[in-house]
Design a protein around this motif. Structure first.
Motif, PDB file in Angstrom:
ATOM      1  N   THR A 203      -0.336   5.279  -6.506  1.00 51.92           N
ATOM      2  CA  THR A 203      -0.935   6.224  -5.788  1.00 51.92           C
ATOM      3  C   THR A 203      -0.694   7.317  -7.057  1.00 51.92           C
ATOM      4  OG1 THR A 203      -0.701   7.764  -3.831  1.00 51.92           O
ATOM      5  CG2 THR A 203       1.280   6.575  -4.665  1.00 51.92           C
ATOM      6  N   GLN A 204      -1.711   8.336  -7.179  1.00 49.53           N
ATOM      7  CA  GLN A 204      -1.264   9.879  -7.678  1.00 49.53           C
ATOM      8  C   GLN A 204      -0.568  11.122  -7.838  1.00 49.53           C
ATOM      9  OE1 GLN A 204      -2.220  10.336 -11.301  1.00 49.53           O
ATOM     10  NE2 GLN A 204      -0.772  12.040 -11.080  1.00 49.53           N
ATOM     11  N   VAL A 205       0.632  11.038  -8.371  1.00 50.49           N
ATOM     12  CA  VAL A 205       0.946  12.257  -7.803  1.00 50.49           C
ATOM     13  C   VAL A 205       1.005  13.405  -9.079  1.00 50.49           C
ATOM     14  CG1 VAL A 205       3.181  13.162  -6.570  1.00 50.49           C
ATOM     15  CG2 VAL A 205       2.692  10.670  -6.407  1.00 50.49           C
ATOM     16  N   THR A 206       0.964  14.215  -8.436  1.00 50.41           N
ATOM     17  CA  THR A 206       0.626  15.389  -9.402  1.00 50.41           C
ATOM     18  C   THR A 206       1.790  16.997  -9.210  1.00 50.41           C
ATOM     19  OG1 THR A 206      -1.396  14.576  -9.742  1.00 50.41           O
ATOM     20  CG2 THR A 206      -0.660  17.501 -10.890  1.00 50.41           C
ATOM     21  N   VAL A 207       2.735  17.136 -10.124  1.00 52.80           N
ATOM     22  CA  VAL A 207       3.905  18.174  -9.621  1.00 52.80           C
ATOM     23  C   VAL A 207       3.282  19.420 -10.800  1.00 52.80           C
ATOM     24  CG1 VAL A 207       5.965  19.136  -9.736  1.00 52.80           C
ATOM     25  CG2 VAL A 207       5.523  16.222  -9.617  1.00 52.80           C
ATOM     26  N   SER A 208       2.692  20.261  -9.539  1.00 50.86           N
ATOM     27  CA  SER A 208       1.814  21.336 -10.031  1.00 50.86           C
ATOM     28  C   SER A 208       1.780  22.533  -9.106  1.00 50.86           C
ATOM     29  CB  SER A 208       0.540  21.322 -10.137  1.00 50.86           C
ATOM     30  OG  SER A 208       0.366  22.494 -10.706  1.00 50.86           O
ATOM     31  N   SER A 209       2.500  23.933  -9.252  1.00 55.36           N
ATOM     32  CA  SER A 209       2.053  24.586  -8.503  1.00 55.36           C
ATOM     33  C   SER A 209       1.014  25.526  -8.038  1.00 55.36           C
ATOM     34  CB  SER A 209       3.331  26.331  -9.504  1.00 55.36           C
ATOM     35  OG  SER A 209       2.624  26.565 -10.125  1.00 55.36           O
TER      36      SER A 209
ATOM     37  N   THR B 243      10.510  18.263  -2.633  1.00 56.58           N
ATOM     38  CA  THR B 243      10.959  16.416  -2.969  1.00 56.58           C
ATOM     39  C   THR B 243       9.319  15.365  -2.383  1.00 56.58           C
ATOM     40  OG1 THR B 243      13.661  16.201  -2.019  1.00 56.58           O
ATOM     41  CG2 THR B 243      12.096  14.537  -2.019  1.00 56.58           C
ATOM     42  N   LEU B 244       9.665  14.401  -3.681  1.00 55.95           N
ATOM     43  CA  LEU B 244       8.327  13.598  -3.924  1.00 55.95           C
ATOM     44  C   LEU B 244       8.640  12.835  -2.790  1.00 55.95           C
ATOM     45  CD1 LEU B 244       6.742  12.043  -6.770  1.00 55.95           C
ATOM     46  CD2 LEU B 244       7.346  11.159  -5.120  1.00 55.95           C
ATOM     47  N   SER B 245       7.836  12.603  -1.501  1.00 56.89           N
ATOM     48  CA  SER B 245       8.128  11.204  -0.334  1.00 56.89           C
ATOM     49  C   SER B 245       7.387  10.582  -0.641  1.00 56.89           C
ATOM     50  CB  SER B 245       8.111  12.265   0.076  1.00 56.89           C
ATOM     51  OG  SER B 245       9.531  12.738   0.181  1.00 56.89           O
ATOM     52  N   LEU B 246       6.948   9.325  -1.043  1.00 55.78           N
ATOM     53  CA  LEU B 246       6.394   7.880  -0.346  1.00 55.78           C
ATOM     54  C   LEU B 246       6.579   6.545   0.298  1.00 55.78           C
ATOM     55  CD1 LEU B 246       4.752   8.052  -4.915  1.00 55.78           C
ATOM     56  CD2 LEU B 246       3.921   9.376  -2.673  1.00 55.78           C
ATOM     57  N   THR B 247       5.985   6.537   0.946  1.00 54.05           N
ATOM     58  CA  THR B 247       5.713   4.936   1.512  1.00 54.05           C
ATOM     59  C   THR B 247       4.905   4.450   1.538  1.00 54.05           C
ATOM     60  OG1 THR B 247       6.944   6.288   3.676  1.00 54.05           O
ATOM     61  CG2 THR B 247       5.694   4.283   3.424  1.00 54.05           C
TER      62      THR B 247
ATOM     63  N   GLN C 208       0.315  -1.236   0.172  1.00 52.23           N
ATOM     64  CA  GLN C 208      -0.322  -0.024   0.209  1.00 52.23           C
ATOM     65  C   GLN C 208       0.786   1.488   0.287  1.00 52.23           C
ATOM     66  OE1 GLN C 208      -3.674   0.696  -0.003  1.00 52.23           O
ATOM     67  NE2 GLN C 208      -2.959   2.017  -0.287  1.00 52.23           N
ATOM     68  N   GLU C 209       0.817   2.074  -0.927  1.00 49.59           N
ATOM     69  CA  GLU C 209       1.748   3.309  -1.147  1.00 49.59           C
ATOM     70  C   GLU C 209       0.464   4.289  -0.843  1.00 49.59           C
ATOM     71  OE1 GLU C 209       1.702   0.993  -5.440  1.00 49.59           O
ATOM     72  OE2 GLU C 209      -0.339   2.050  -4.040  1.00 49.59           O
ATOM     73  N   SER C 210       1.534   5.482   0.195  1.00 44.88           N
ATOM     74  CA  SER C 210       0.382   6.364   1.176  1.00 44.88           C
ATOM     75  C   SER C 210       2.159   7.378   0.954  1.00 44.88           C
ATOM     76  CB  SER C 210       0.466   5.965   1.836  1.00 44.88           C
ATOM     77  OG  SER C 210       2.155   6.048   3.445  1.00 44.88           O
ATOM     78  N   GLY C 211       1.372   8.955   0.706  1.00 43.25           N
ATOM     79  CA  GLY C 211       2.391  10.295   0.782  1.00 43.25           C
ATOM     80  C   GLY C 211       1.264  11.817   0.003  1.00 43.25           C
TER      81      GLY C 211
ATOM     82  N   GLN D 184       7.995  -1.427   6.212  1.00 45.43           N
ATOM     83  CA  GLN D 184       7.817  -0.478   5.209  1.00 45.43           C
ATOM     84  C   GLN D 184       9.622  -0.044   4.286  1.00 45.43           C
ATOM     85  OE1 GLN D 184       6.889   3.014   7.391  1.00 45.43           O
ATOM     86  NE2 GLN D 184       4.514   2.361   7.221  1.00 45.43           N
ATOM     87  N   PHE D 185       8.782   0.448   2.806  1.00 44.22           N
ATOM     88  CA  PHE D 185      10.045   0.937   2.177  1.00 44.22           C
ATOM     89  C   PHE D 185       9.467   2.378   1.461  1.00 44.22           C
ATOM     90  CE2 PHE D 185       9.557  -0.088  -2.146  1.00 44.22           C
ATOM     91  CZ  PHE D 185       8.134  -1.108  -1.864  1.00 44.22           C
ATOM     92  N   SER D 186      10.249   3.417   1.540  1.00 48.21           N
ATOM     93  CA  SER D 186      10.331   4.743   1.465  1.00 48.21           C
ATOM     94  C   SER D 186      11.275   4.692  -0.264  1.00 48.21           C
ATOM     95  CB  SER D 186      10.735   5.616   1.432  1.00 48.21           C
ATOM     96  OG  SER D 186       9.745   5.418   3.107  1.00 48.21           O
TER      97      SER D 186
END
Length: 120
Positions: free
Chosen positions: A114-120, A17-21, A5-8, A79-81
């Motif tokens: 898990t969807q990660v969006t990079v946006s200002s 910095t993008l961080s996911l666990t 299970q991803e989380s972040g 867990q791994f990140s």
């Protein structure tokens, strides 16, 4: 049955910095038959392997990410990140944590992504 299970955060600003666990259940991340990877899929593109942490804690990264990737683990939490530095909108993707079975050369269990969006 192994479950991942991803989380972040789902939104990260450019240059941060993008961080996911990834939390693993049903199996230990220190078992010496397996390794644990991060794979992503940008919108409209194929899967991209980012890196892996092996059962002994050794790590290997895709050179295409130019040294921006770091994978670590917490064995007490199983867990791994993933950390990806200096993100840009091109890092927008669905991120998956995945179990790799050495003897079968097979990615046999995947997180839901898990969807990660990079946006200002």
């Amino acid at each position: 049955q192994v479950q991942l299970q991803e989380s972040g955060p789902g939104l990260v600003k450019p240059s941060q910095t993008l961080s996911l666990t990834c939390t693993v259940s049903g199996g230990s991340i220190t078992t010496n038959f397996f390794a644990w990877s991060w794979i992503r899929q940008p919108p409209g593109k194929g899967l991209e392997w980012m890196g892996v942490i092996a059962y002994d804690g050794s790590t290997y990264y895709s050179p295409s990410l130019n040294g921006r990737t770091s994978i670590s683990r917490d064995t007490s939490k199983n867990q791994f990140s993933l950390q990806l530095s200096s993100v840009t909108p091109e890092d927008t993707a669905v991120y998956y944590c995945v179990k790799f079975w050495y003897s079968r050369s097979e990615y046999d269990y995947w997180g839901q992504g898990t969807q990660v969006t990079v946006s200002s």
